[in-house]
Motif scaffolding. Structure first.
Motif, short mmCIF file in Angstrom:
data_model
loop_
_atom_site.label_atom_id
_atom_site.label_comp_id
_atom_site.label_asym_id
_atom_site.label_seq_id
_atom_site.Cartn_x
_atom_site.Cartn_y
_atom_site.Cartn_z
N THR A 209 0.81 -1.23 0.00
CA THR A 209 0.00 0.00 0.00
C THR A 209 0.83 1.27 0.00
N GLY A 210 2.10 1.20 0.45
CA GLY A 210 2.95 2.39 0.49
C GLY A 210 2.51 3.41 1.52
N LEU A 327 10.10 1.98 1.96
CA LEU A 327 9.13 1.03 1.40
C LEU A 327 8.01 1.79 0.69
N ARG A 328 7.76 3.02 1.12
CA ARG A 328 6.81 3.89 0.44
C ARG A 328 7.34 4.25 -0.95
N GLY A 347 -3.05 8.92 -5.53
CA GLY A 347 -4.20 8.62 -4.69
C GLY A 347 -3.92 7.55 -3.66
N ARG A 348 -3.19 6.51 -4.05
CA ARG A 348 -2.86 5.44 -3.10
C ARG A 348 -1.92 5.93 -2.01
N LEU A 349 -0.99 6.82 -2.38
CA LEU A 349 -0.03 7.32 -1.41
C LEU A 349 -0.59 8.44 -0.54
N GLY A 350 -1.73 9.00 -0.94
CA GLY A 350 -2.31 10.08 -0.15
C GLY A 350 -1.71 11.43 -0.46
N HIS A 351 -1.25 11.63 -1.71
CA HIS A 351 -0.69 12.92 -2.13
C HIS A 351 -1.77 13.76 -2.78
N GLY A 352 -1.73 15.06 -2.53
CA GLY A 352 -2.65 15.97 -3.19
C GLY A 352 -2.02 16.56 -4.43
#
Length: 563
Positions: A209-210, A327-328, A347-352
Motif C-alpha cells: 500500500t505504500g 518502502l513507500r 491517490g494510493r499514497l495520499g498525495h494531493g
C-alpha cells in the motif's frame, strides 16, 4: 493596545561630523515613514512575536513542537532581542550565513569541546574537540518559513506594514533522491520479516500500500472490508517523544485503497491468528481492535518509533542500508514501472495536487522510464555495420506484468499458435485478454522484437518473424540427459527452459544456457534462481529444477540438490 503614543527614534552618535545635518536627514526619513504608513507600530522584539505566534498558530502538535525547537535553538539566541521593525532581508541573509557556518553558533574560540552529554560528567574519548557543522538546507528553509509565517501574522496585527524578509533568499530546496529497496532486497526483507508472521504482515502491507508508519499503526479491523478487498484509511498515530495520540492522516484525507487477493488472504490469516490468541486468554477481538497490536485483544496500537527501530534492526541484520519510509518509495516505483498512471499512484499514497507531489518527491522510476526511452530509440536506429542481425534470448525471471505477457506470447509463437508471416493480435486485444493497459502490452511486444520473434512496422500490424537457426531453440525429443544433441559436442552449453519449484509448486520459469549433463551447472542455476526469489539457500533441499531443452515440452530431468 496600550493607547500610549509610539515614537520612532534614530540616534546620531555624538561627535559625528555634521551631526546637525545628519539629524535633520533622520527626521525627514522618519517623517516619510509615517506619511507613507511604513513605520513599525510596535517596539516588540522577535521573542515577543514568536511567543504570540506559537500561542495562536493552528498547527498540528508535532509540527508546532518542531517549530518551537527551531525557535529555541536557532532563532531566539540570534534574533530574539532584535526589534521586529528592524528586520530586513539583509538581517535574514546574515542569519542564513551563520546557520550554514555552525549549527551550535560557536564563538570561534579555540579549545571548545563537543561534550557527549549536557549533564555533569567526566570527559573521556567521546568528548571531542568542537567541529563546526552546518545545518542542512531543508532545516534552514523551515526556519525561514517559521519567521515568514510569524511576520505575516505581524502584518495582520498591524505591528509592521510589510513582511521584512520577503526579499531574503533561503537555500534552494534540496532535490529529492529516494532510494527504494531493489526487488532482491525487498524479497530478502519480506522473507526475514515473515519469521514472525504478524511482523511480516505489517511489512507486506507497507510494501503493497505504500502507507506511512503512523497510518498503518492506526488501522482497525473495522476499517477493512475484506469481502470487497478494500482498506479504509482515516486515522494515523502521532508520536512526539513519549507523547502518542490518534489524529487525522497527514493530508487530512479519508481514502480507500483496493487490495489484491494475496493481501486479502494474508489479512484473513492474520485476523484468525489474532482471534485465536485472544480466545486462548479468554478475551475477544472486537471490530474496532487495532490490526497490529501487542495486546491480546488488540486494544492498543503499535508505537510508530518502535516500528521504525525494529525495521532498522532487521535491515542491519541483512546488511541493507534502508529505512521503513523507503518502502513507500518502493511501492511508488513498482506501480509506475508496472504502467499505473501517476494520479492513481498519488491517490494510493495520499498525495494531493493531482500527482505533483508524487512526481517531485518520488522520482526513483525516472531511470526505469529512461531505459524504456533508450530502448524505444534503439529500436528505430539502423543496424550497425557488422552487428549480428539476430538477438539472442536472454535469461528472464518474469516478475513484471509485461515480462509475463512476453513469455506467454513467446510460448505461443514457438508452439506454432501464431504462424510465421502472420500478425499477432492487436495491442488492444491483448490488453483486454490479459487485463492490463495498452502501454504494458506495447512493452511486451517490444521485448518480443528484441528477442527477434516479431517484426515491428510503424502503422501496420506486428508480424511473426522466421526464426533463424542461429536464434531458434534446439528441439530434441528426449526424456533423459543426453551427453550431446545433434550438432553439439558433449559438455557444450545448450539453451534450456527451466522451472523452479518449491515443495512441488512452480514459482518461477526462465531460460538459460548450460550443460544439462553437468550437476555443477544445474546447481549454480538452482542457487541463482532461489536467490532471485529471495529464498534461503539453507532450504535448498525443498527446491527442485525441471530441465527441458528450449522450446521442447519433453522433460529432460528434474534436478534436486543435496544440502
Amino acid at each position: 493596545m496600550t493607547k500610549k503614543r509610539h515614537y520612532l527614534r534614530e540616534t546620531i552618535p555624538a561627535g559625528t561630523p555634521n551631526a546637525s545635518k545628519e539629524a535633520d536627514k533622520a527626521v525627514r526619513r522618519l517623517q516619510n515613514q509615517v506619511d507613507e504608513r511604513r513605520q513599525p507600530r510596535t517596539s516588540a522584539t522577535v521573542n515577543q512575536l514568536l511567543d504570540r505566534y506559537f500561542l495562536e498558530a493552528d498547527l498540528e502538535f508535532s509540527t508546532l513542537d518542531t517549530y518551537r525547537g527551531y525557535a529555541e535553538k536557532h532563532i531566539r539566541p540570534l534574533l530574539g532581542s532584535q526589534k521586529v521593525g528592524s528586520l530586513d532581508a539583509g538581517v535574514m541573509d546574515s542569519l542564513y550565513v551563520e546557520l550554514r557556518r555552525c549549527r551550535d553558533h560557536c564563538k570561534r574560540n579555540r579549545g571548545l569541546v563537543d561534550h557527549r552529554t549536557a549533564r555533569e560528567h567526566e570527559c573521556d574519548g567521546r568528548c571531542l574537540p568542537h567541529e563546526c557543522r552546518p545545518l542542512s538546507s531543508s532545516t534552514i528553509r523551515q526556519i525561514h518559513f517559521v519567521l515568514y509565517g510569524a511576520l505575516r501574522r505581524a502584518i495582520r496585527w498591524k505591528w509592521v506594514t510589510t513582511n521584512p524578509i520577503a526579499g531574503a533568499e533561503p537555500p534552494a530546496a534540496p532535490k529529492s533522491n529516494p532510494r527504494p529497496p531493489t526487488p532482491e532486497h525487498a524479497a530478502r526483507i519480506i522473507n526475514e520479516a515473515f519469521k514472525d508472521p504478524d511482523w511480516g504482515a505489517l511489512i507486506w502491507l507497507t510494501m503493497v500500500t505504500g502507507q506511512r508508519r503512523g497510518e498503518l499503526c492506526a488501522i482497525r479491523w473495522a476499517h477493512n472490508d475484506l469481502d470487497n478487498g478494500v482498506l479504509h484509511l482515516e486515522k494515523a498515530i502521532g508520536q512526539r517523544g513519549k507523547k502518542k495520540w490518534e489524529k487525522d492522516t497527514k493530508a487530512h484525507q479519508d481514502r480507500r485503497i483496493t487490495l489484491d487477493p494475496d493481501t486479502v488472504e494474508l489479512l484473513r490469516d492474520h485476523k484468525a491468528r489474532c482471534a485465536t490468541r485472544a480466545a486462548a486468554l479468554h478475551a475477544k477481538l472486537k471490530d474496532d481492535a487495532f490490526v497490529f497490536s501487542l495486546a491480546p485483544d488488540g486494544s492498543t496500537h503499535l508505537v510508530p518509533d518502535s516500528v521504525t527501530q525494529r525495521y532498522g534492526n532487521l535491515a542491519r541484520r541483512l546488511e541493507i542500508k534502508t529505512t521503513i519510509h523507503k518502502l513507500r518509495h518502493y511501492s511508488a516505483t513498482e506501480l509506475i514501472a508496472a504502467g499505473v498512471n501517476i494520479r492513481t499512484v498519488a491517490g494510493r499514497l495520499g498525495h494531493g495536487g493531482g500527482g505533483t507531489t508524487t512526481l517531485r518527491a518520488y522520482t526513483a522510476w525516472v531511470s526505469e522510464a529512461d531505459q524504456r526511452a533508450a530502448g524505444s530509440l534503439a529500436a528505430r536506429m539502423p543496424s550497425r555495420p557488422g552487428a549480428s542481425p539476430a538477438v539472442a534470448f536472454t535469461d528472464l525471471d518474469p516478475s513484471s506484468p509485461y515480462e509475463r505477457i512476453a513469455v506467454s506470447l513467446r510460448s505461443q509463437i514457438l508452439d506454432g499458435e501464431f504462424q510465421v508471416g502472420l500478425p499477432i493480435p492487436s495491442v488492444k486485444q491483448l490488453a483486454a485478454e490479459h487485463g492490463c493497459s495498452v502501454s504494458t502490452v506495447q512493452r511486451a511486444v517490444k521485448l518480443l522484437n528484441d528477442w527477434g520473434l516479431v517484426e515491428l512496422n510503424s502503422g501496420r500490424r506486428t508480424l511473426v518473424k522466421h526464426i533463424s537457426a542461429a536464434v531458434a531453440p534446439t528441439v530434441t525429443s528426449t526424456a533423459q540427459i543426453a551427453p550431446a544433441t545433434a550438432g553439439q559436442s558433449a559438455g557444450q552449453p545448450q539453451p534450456l527452459d527451466l522451472e523452479l519449484q518449491l515443495l512441488g509448486k512452480s514459482i518461477a520459469k526462465f531460460r538459460a544456457e548450460a550443460d544439462p549433463g553437468s550437476t555443477t551447472d544445474l546447481r549454480q542455476l538452482l542457487v541463482g534462481a532461489i536467490r532471485r526469489r529471495g529464498g534461503d539457500i539453507a532450504d535448498i533441499g525443498d527446491y527442485e529444477l525441471t530441465v527441458r531443452l528450449a522450446g521442447n515440452v519433453d522433460l529432460m530431468t528434474t534436478f534436486v540438490a543435496t544440502k
